[in-house]
Design an enzyme around this catalytic site. Sequence first.
Site, mmCIF file in Angstrom:
data_model
loop_
_atom_site.group_PDB
_atom_site.id
_atom_site.type_symbol
_atom_site.label_atom_id
_atom_site.label_comp_id
_atom_site.label_asym_id
_atom_site.label_seq_id
_atom_site.Cartn_x
_atom_site.Cartn_y
_atom_site.Cartn_z
ATOM 1 N N LYS A 125 -18.261 11.400 26.316
ATOM 2 C CA LYS A 125 -19.490 12.150 25.849
ATOM 3 C C LYS A 125 -20.233 11.891 24.819
ATOM 4 O O LYS A 125 -21.570 11.410 24.451
ATOM 5 C CB LYS A 125 -19.114 14.290 25.955
ATOM 6 C CG LYS A 125 -19.190 14.445 27.482
ATOM 7 C CD LYS A 125 -18.878 15.938 26.685
ATOM 8 C CE LYS A 125 -18.498 16.529 28.356
ATOM 9 N NZ LYS A 125 -17.248 17.188 28.355
ATOM 10 N N ASP A 151 -23.498 23.732 27.398
ATOM 11 C CA ASP A 151 -23.260 24.246 28.709
ATOM 12 C C ASP A 151 -23.953 25.166 29.493
ATOM 13 O O ASP A 151 -22.682 25.056 30.698
ATOM 14 C CB ASP A 151 -21.781 24.288 28.157
ATOM 15 C CG ASP A 151 -20.485 22.564 28.264
ATOM 16 O OD1 ASP A 151 -21.124 21.868 28.920
ATOM 17 O OD2 ASP A 151 -19.269 23.007 28.153
ATOM 18 N N GLN A 160 -14.804 21.650 24.565
ATOM 19 C CA GLN A 160 -14.576 21.175 25.705
ATOM 20 C C GLN A 160 -13.537 22.322 26.311
ATOM 21 O O GLN A 160 -12.745 22.484 25.551
ATOM 22 C CB GLN A 160 -13.827 20.414 24.907
ATOM 23 C CG GLN A 160 -13.353 19.428 26.827
ATOM 24 C CD GLN A 160 -13.897 18.860 27.446
ATOM 25 O OE1 GLN A 160 -15.085 18.227 27.036
ATOM 26 N NE2 GLN A 160 -13.571 19.139 28.799
#
Length: 305
Positions: free
Chosen positions: A54, A121, A98
């Site tokens: 990422k 997200d 994460q």
Amino acid sequence: MTAQIIDGKGFAAEVRQKVAGHVTRLREEHGLTPGLAVVLVGEDPASQVYVRAKGKATVEAGMESFEHRLDADTPEADLLALVEKLNKDPAVHGILVQLPLPEHIDSDLVINAIDPDKDVDGFHILNVGRLGTGQKSMVPCTPLGCLMMLRHHHGTLSGKEAVVIGRSNIVGKPMAHLLLGDSCTVTIAHSRTQDLPGVVRRADIVVAAVGRPGMVQGDWIKPGATVIDVGINRIEAPERGTNEDGSVKTRLVGDVDFDSAKDVAGAITPVPGGVGPMTIACLLANTVTACARANRLPEPEGLTA
Ligand code: NDP
């Protein structure tokens, strides 16, 4: 019939190029550089690989990448304090924590502490509610990637019969909302669904997000349907031989039995090289969208739901 293979890798490269173009415009015309903060707690090997990928993709798109690596025993309060600091940082437009987090940390509490407008997200409860009620939201990356591929392939999705297999908060449910938003007739199937093959056979669009290698068979698929395979499953591949330690080599497969499905479907995403590459591309897209929204600028075209 042999299905058209939907090239997710190629399409993701196009999306990333589009993102980079928007980043250049934001910098040149507005003096802005979109920034993405990624927070990793602990040393889960898979998470480390994702976070590295990422960060690399963020920099390649011309954006700022801020990586925060915390020890596995970091107290929840410290993580919440970091999230709060990132919420207030004007250089940070997107925040991603994460998952999975270590067990002593309440993931929902942490995700819901992220500023919803920086929640790239799309997991914050406010974004879930906004998506569910058709309001402008941050959309989870994997379903957004699937939607982009479907729109690219079909043009309009209006009136199509769509079956989403899987009802997770990360993929299945947001996918169903997105398809409904594009006026599909949507069925969500799950482990208790009766006659799953019969349900899938109705669909013009099948999205499989189950986590069971090769579960969806070719004879479940309506001839000509579009099949989006979200599954990523690692299985043993003895035909590839063994590793140095004597273990059998492995390979990735989806939730769809590709070999039988490709003879019936009109179009299908492969695994690997289908949905997977779109997920990071959409994370970048969400970050540039968040930056534009934060600065009350027009949204980047073609990168949102
Ligand atoms: P979850 O395990 O959270 O959800 C799986 C869903 O599949 C559940 O709703 C479950 O039903 C349903 N299911 C399980 N078994 C069956 C069955 N026999 N028949 C019908 N439905 C069934 O998984 P995720 O949604 O997180 O992920 C799904 C897959 O997608 C995984 O392979 C994952 O690795 C992959 N993935 C890929 C991504 C990418 O970037 N390409 C990103 C995220 C996920 P129930 O609710 O009833 O238990």
